[in-house]
Design an enzyme around this catalytic site. Structure first.
Site, short mmCIF file in Angstrom:
data_model
loop_
_atom_site.label_atom_id
_atom_site.label_comp_id
_atom_site.label_asym_id
_atom_site.label_seq_id
_atom_site.Cartn_x
_atom_site.Cartn_y
_atom_site.Cartn_z
N ALA A 30 0.87 -1.18 0.00
CA ALA A 30 0.00 0.00 0.00
C ALA A 30 0.91 1.24 0.00
CB ALA A 30 -0.95 0.00 1.19
N HIS A 32 3.20 4.56 -0.67
CA HIS A 32 2.98 6.00 -0.85
C HIS A 32 4.34 6.67 -0.93
CE1 HIS A 32 3.99 6.09 3.38
NE2 HIS A 32 2.95 5.29 3.66
N GLY A 34 6.05 8.17 1.17
CA GLY A 34 6.95 7.89 2.31
C GLY A 34 7.82 6.67 2.00
N HIS A 35 7.17 5.61 1.51
CA HIS A 35 7.94 4.42 1.12
C HIS A 35 8.89 4.75 -0.03
CE1 HIS A 35 4.04 2.47 2.57
NE2 HIS A 35 4.94 1.87 3.32
N GLN A 59 3.16 -9.22 13.35
CA GLN A 59 3.30 -7.93 14.03
C GLN A 59 1.97 -7.23 14.29
OE1 GLN A 59 5.71 -6.30 10.68
NE2 GLN A 59 4.67 -4.38 11.13
N LYS A 149 9.20 7.84 10.77
CA LYS A 149 7.80 7.86 11.20
C LYS A 149 7.60 6.81 12.29
CE LYS A 149 3.15 7.29 10.17
NZ LYS A 149 2.99 5.84 10.15
N GLN A 153 10.53 1.78 16.07
CA GLN A 153 10.90 0.62 15.26
C GLN A 153 12.38 0.72 14.84
OE1 GLN A 153 8.37 -1.44 12.18
NE2 GLN A 153 9.48 -0.06 10.83
N SER A 186 0.00 4.13 5.16
CA SER A 186 -0.92 3.27 4.40
C SER A 186 -2.31 3.31 5.02
CB SER A 186 -0.41 1.83 4.38
OG SER A 186 0.90 1.80 3.87
N ARG A 187 -2.37 3.49 6.35
CA ARG A 187 -3.67 3.47 7.03
C ARG A 187 -4.48 4.75 6.78
NH1 ARG A 187 -0.38 0.72 10.76
NH2 ARG A 187 -1.12 -1.37 11.28
P1 AMP Z 1 5.18 -0.01 6.43
O1 AMP Z 1 4.80 -0.42 5.04
O2 AMP Z 1 4.17 0.82 7.11
O3 AMP Z 1 5.68 -1.18 7.25
O4 AMP Z 1 6.43 0.95 6.27
C1 AMP Z 1 7.60 0.52 5.59
C2 AMP Z 1 8.69 1.53 5.85
O5 AMP Z 1 8.29 2.81 5.36
C3 AMP Z 1 8.98 1.71 7.35
O6 AMP Z 1 10.39 1.83 7.53
C4 AMP Z 1 8.27 2.99 7.66
O7 AMP Z 1 8.84 3.70 8.75
C5 AMP Z 1 8.45 3.76 6.37
N1 AMP Z 1 7.45 4.83 6.26
C6 AMP Z 1 6.10 4.69 6.35
N2 AMP Z 1 5.50 5.89 6.26
C7 AMP Z 1 6.50 6.81 6.13
C8 AMP Z 1 6.52 8.23 5.99
N3 AMP Z 1 5.41 8.96 5.99
N4 AMP Z 1 7.72 8.84 5.87
C9 AMP Z 1 8.87 8.10 5.89
N5 AMP Z 1 8.91 6.77 6.00
C10 AMP Z 1 7.75 6.12 6.12
#
Ligand code: AMP
Length: 285
Positions: A30, A32, A34-35, A59, A149, A153, A186-187
């Site tokens: 999902a 965006h 950020g990823h 998790q 973010k 973690q 993603s949420r």
């Molecule tokens: P997730 O898919 O939520 O597990 O996130 C995967 C990676 O993307 C993790 O290292 C998150 O910290 C990072 N991430 C998620 N959202 C953001 C964001 N808004 N800005 C920077 N990194 C992000």
């Protein structure tokens, strides 16, 4: 880019490429901006980039959250196609590839695992450590990229790398936000329009808290943050803590803070049934 589903095939392909350094970006899809920011940094710094997309059941401490977690593999692959090079890899394993046998390992992260997310999402970081250690053992990256973010973690992963002796350097990247300040997540796409409109109050309030630290003590700031966010309606603060940047030890009075040292104001907020987290750096000058 190549899309690989099998752990053995991923290992073999990384070996065949024989490139250095290998950069790894674990995600739950999902995707965006950020990823993508993490993927872009990895692409700049590494000769081969591996992005994983795997929604890790271990998790999730909440069954509905796992069930409702957004999944959009086709859109994800099309976004990654625009950022990754031809020989880069997207790893899309299923549960059997990640957990061929049940993972019963129990990690201990001491205080790091007992505050904030560790306190309110029992078992969450154990599941994160299980999946990330498994992914590190498959991909054996030289660098791995995580977003600030999820500040806690990052600290947990660094501690896990230390405990396990992995030869990977953890790179932490800044939080990417929507134009209105809401941290990308993603949420966010699960929010109702009404709550999406209200959610920017989280970051706006954190920004005010970061400047209040110069003149106010911590109980007053905490009170302000909770009151401001909750009076918006529909939002409920699960915790707001000010912690040091290394041990994530909560600070309860300004007298415990050192000048010009980094602290973070970390927050979790329920927006209806959706749980959002964010944080901001604070410094006493
Ligand atoms: P997730 O898919 O939520 O597990 O996130 C995967 C990676 O993307 C993790 O290292 C998150 O910290 C990072 N991430 C998620 N959202 C953001 C964001 N808004 N800005 C920077 N990194 C992000």
């Amino acid at each position: 880019m190549k899309v690989i589903r099998s752990a053995d095939e991923l290992k073999a392909q990384i070996k065949r490429e024989a490139l250095f350094p290998v950069g790894f970006v674990p995600t739950m899809g999902a995707l965006h901006e950020g990823h993508l920011s993490l993927v872009r940094i990895a692409a700049k710094e590494c000769s081969l980039v591996v992005v994983s997309i795997y929604v890790n059941p271990a998790q999730f401490n909440n069954k509905d959250d796992l069930k409702n977690y957004p999944r959009s593999l086709e859109a994800d692959l099309s976004m990654l196609g625009k950022v990754l090079a031809k020989n880069d890899i997207v790893f899309t394993p299923d549960d059997k590839e990640i957990y061929p046998v049940e993972d019963k390992r129990v990690f201990n992260f001491g205080n790091l695992g007992n505050v904030m997310e560790g306190l309110y999402r029992q078992g969450h970081f154990n599941g994160v450590a299980q999946v990330v250690s498994r992914l590190f053992e498959i991909a054996e990256p030289d660098l791995a990229y995580f977003g600030l973010k999820d500040l806690q973690q990052v600290a947990i992963i660094k501690e896990m790398v230390r405990q396990k002796g992995y030869k990977v350097r953890i790179v932490a990247a800044p939080i990417i936000r929507e134009n209105d300040g809401l941290a990308m997540s993603s949420r966010n796409r699960l929010l109702t329009q009404e709550l999406r409109n209200k959610a920017p109050v989280i970051y706006n309030t954190l920004s005010v808290a970061a400047s209040m630290i110069q003149n106010c003590d911590i109980p007053e700031i905490k009170n302000y943050v909770v009151r401001t966010i909750e009076k918006t309606g529909g939002l409920s603060v699960e915790y707001f803590e000010i912690v040091d940047d290394k041990y994530l030890h909560p600070v309860n009075a300004k007298s415990e803070m050192k000048k010009r040292k980094s602290y973070f104001g970390c927050i979790a907020v329920w927006a209806g049934k959706i749980r959002l987290i964010d944080n901001i750096e604070l410094q006493l000058v």
